[in-house]
Design a protein around this motif. Structure first.
Motif, PDB file in Angstrom:
ATOM      1  N   MET A 297       0.830  -1.171   0.000  1.00 46.40           N
ATOM      2  CA  MET A 297       0.000   0.000   0.000  1.00 46.40           C
ATOM      3  C   MET A 297       0.884   1.247   0.000  1.00 46.40           C
ATOM      4  N   ARG A 298       0.309   2.298  -0.463  1.00 50.42           N
ATOM      5  CA  ARG A 298       1.078   3.541  -0.554  1.00 50.42           C
ATOM      6  C   ARG A 298       1.488   4.072   0.814  1.00 50.42           C
ATOM      7  N   LEU A 299       0.596   3.958   1.769  1.00 48.75           N
ATOM      8  CA  LEU A 299       0.926   4.448   3.109  1.00 48.75           C
ATOM      9  C   LEU A 299       2.095   3.678   3.689  1.00 48.75           C
ATOM     10  N   ASP A 300       2.084   2.366   3.533  1.00 49.87           N
ATOM     11  CA  ASP A 300       3.198   1.551   4.030  1.00 49.87           C
ATOM     12  C   ASP A 300       4.506   1.940   3.368  1.00 49.87           C
ATOM     13  N   ALA A 301       4.459   2.180   2.055  1.00 47.22           N
ATOM     14  CA  ALA A 301       5.671   2.584   1.331  1.00 47.22           C
ATOM     15  C   ALA A 301       6.169   3.933   1.828  1.00 47.22           C
ATOM     16  N   TYR A 302       5.236   4.874   2.051  1.00 46.35           N
ATOM     17  CA  TYR A 302       5.650   6.180   2.536  1.00 46.35           C
ATOM     18  C   TYR A 302       6.237   6.082   3.945  1.00 46.35           C
ATOM     19  N   LEU A 303       5.590   5.314   4.810  1.00 47.84           N
ATOM     20  CA  LEU A 303       6.102   5.181   6.177  1.00 47.84           C
ATOM     21  C   LEU A 303       7.488   4.541   6.202  1.00 47.84           C
ATOM     22  N   ALA A 304       7.724   3.580   5.310  1.00 53.13           N
ATOM     23  CA  ALA A 304       9.062   2.978   5.217  1.00 53.13           C
ATOM     24  C   ALA A 304      10.074   4.018   4.753  1.00 53.13           C
ATOM     25  N   HIS A 305       9.700   4.819   3.753  1.00 56.80           N
ATOM     26  CA  HIS A 305      10.576   5.896   3.262  1.00 56.80           C
ATOM     27  C   HIS A 305      10.847   6.914   4.373  1.00 56.80           C
ATOM     28  N   ARG A 306       9.794   7.318   5.082  1.00 60.07           N
ATOM     29  CA  ARG A 306       9.930   8.309   6.146  1.00 60.07           C
ATOM     30  C   ARG A 306      10.875   7.797   7.228  1.00 60.07           C
ATOM     31  N   HIS A 307      10.715   6.535   7.612  1.00 54.83           N
ATOM     32  CA  HIS A 307      11.579   5.973   8.656  1.00 54.83           C
ATOM     33  C   HIS A 307      13.031   5.836   8.176  1.00 54.83           C
ATOM     34  N   GLN A 308      13.185   5.477   6.918  1.00 54.51           N
ATOM     35  CA  GLN A 308      14.549   5.339   6.382  1.00 54.51           C
ATOM     36  C   GLN A 308      15.234   6.695   6.281  1.00 54.51           C
ATOM     37  N   ARG A 309      14.490   7.684   5.825  1.00 52.43           N
ATOM     38  CA  ARG A 309      15.092   9.011   5.614  1.00 52.43           C
ATOM     39  C   ARG A 309      15.300   9.767   6.921  1.00 52.43           C
ATOM     40  N   TRP A 310      14.344   9.654   7.849  1.00 56.46           N
ATOM     41  CA  TRP A 310      14.432  10.380   9.121  1.00 56.46           C
ATOM     42  C   TRP A 310      14.177   9.420  10.275  1.00 56.46           C
ATOM     43  N   PRO A 311      15.085   8.507  10.553  1.00 53.44           N
ATOM     44  CA  PRO A 311      14.825   7.477  11.569  1.00 53.44           C
ATOM     45  C   PRO A 311      14.714   8.015  12.996  1.00 53.44           C
ATOM     46  N   ASP A 312      15.304   9.149  13.277  1.00 53.32           N
ATOM     47  CA  ASP A 312      15.325   9.657  14.650  1.00 53.32           C
ATOM     48  C   ASP A 312      14.467  10.899  14.865  1.00 53.32           C
ATOM     49  N   THR A 313      13.590  11.214  13.906  1.00 55.16           N
ATOM     50  CA  THR A 313      12.779  12.419  14.061  1.00 55.16           C
ATOM     51  C   THR A 313      11.789  12.263  15.203  1.00 55.16           C
ATOM     52  N   ALA A 314      11.550  13.360  15.891  1.00 52.31           N
ATOM     53  CA  ALA A 314      10.555  13.378  16.964  1.00 52.31           C
ATOM     54  C   ALA A 314       9.224  13.938  16.462  1.00 52.31           C
ATOM     55  N   ASN A 315       9.166  14.254  15.176  1.00 54.55           N
ATOM     56  CA  ASN A 315       7.973  14.855  14.605  1.00 54.55           C
ATOM     57  C   ASN A 315       6.847  13.818  14.537  1.00 54.55           C
ATOM     58  N   PRO A 316       5.706  14.096  15.187  1.00 55.20           N
ATOM     59  CA  PRO A 316       4.616  13.122  15.214  1.00 55.20           C
ATOM     60  C   PRO A 316       3.703  13.163  13.994  1.00 55.20           C
ATOM     61  N   HIS A 317       3.869  14.156  13.130  1.00 54.82           N
ATOM     62  CA  HIS A 317       2.976  14.306  11.980  1.00 54.82           C
ATOM     63  C   HIS A 317       3.278  13.248  10.926  1.00 54.82           C
ATOM     64  N   LEU A 318       2.248  12.880  10.181  1.00 55.21           N
ATOM     65  CA  LEU A 318       2.418  11.859   9.150  1.00 55.21           C
ATOM     66  C   LEU A 318       3.378  12.330   8.065  1.00 55.21           C
ATOM     67  N   PHE A 319       3.123  13.502   7.501  1.00 58.73           N
ATOM     68  CA  PHE A 319       3.975  14.036   6.448  1.00 58.73           C
ATOM     69  C   PHE A 319       4.979  15.020   7.038  1.00 58.73           C
ATOM     70  N   ILE A 320       6.242  14.792   6.738  1.00 58.90           N
ATOM     71  CA  ILE A 320       7.280  15.713   7.184  1.00 58.90           C
ATOM     72  C   ILE A 320       8.194  16.038   6.014  1.00 58.90           C
ATOM     73  N   THR A 321       8.925  17.119   6.165  1.00 60.72           N
ATOM     74  CA  THR A 321       9.850  17.583   5.133  1.00 60.72           C
ATOM     75  C   THR A 321      11.252  17.666   5.732  1.00 60.72           C
ATOM     76  N   ARG A 322      12.199  18.086   4.919  1.00 60.71           N
ATOM     77  CA  ARG A 322      13.562  18.266   5.446  1.00 60.71           C
ATOM     78  C   ARG A 322      13.567  19.231   6.616  1.00 60.71           C
ATOM     79  N   ARG A 323      12.761  20.264   6.528  1.00 56.65           N
ATOM     80  CA  ARG A 323      12.713  21.263   7.605  1.00 56.65           C
ATOM     81  C   ARG A 323      11.961  20.758   8.834  1.00 56.65           C
TER      82      ARG A 323
END
Length: 93
Positions: free
Chosen positions: A1-27
């Motif tokens: 599913m697209r959500l699963d793919a995005y969540l995997a990408h988000r975790h890979q790109r920003w594994p230690d972020t404290a941001n609780p929002h679903l969509f995040i950016t570099r900033r």
């Protein structure tokens, strides 16, 4: 599913972020602020209502039509949950 793919990408790109929002950016990965509305619309030109409805339908499929679980998970009334579970029983996805 697209959500699963995005969540995997988000975790890979920003594994230690404290941001609780679903969509995040570099900033926003560096703090806890949400992504801006213009960024969201460039990335996903759908309304938040359509995204929410899609998420609810996905959960209906996963819950095998359990209307009570849908009510609790999304804060819906029984009539609204029944509409989603009826759509699932008709094969509308």
């Amino acid at each position: 599913m697209r959500l699963d793919a995005y969540l995997a990408h988000r975790h890979q790109r920003w594994p230690d972020t404290a941001n609780p929002h679903l969509f995040i950016t570099r900033r926003t990965a560096l703090d806890t602020s949400p992504a801006s509305n213009p960024w969201l619309h460039r990335q996903q030109p759908l309304s938040s209502d359509l995204l929410r409805a899609d998420r609810i339908l996905d959960e209906v499929l996963a819950a095998r039509g359990d209307a009570r679980m849908i009510c609790e998970l999304f804060g819906l009334g029984i009539e609204a949950a029944a509409r989603y579970t009826a759509a699932d029983s008709r094969g509308l996805q």
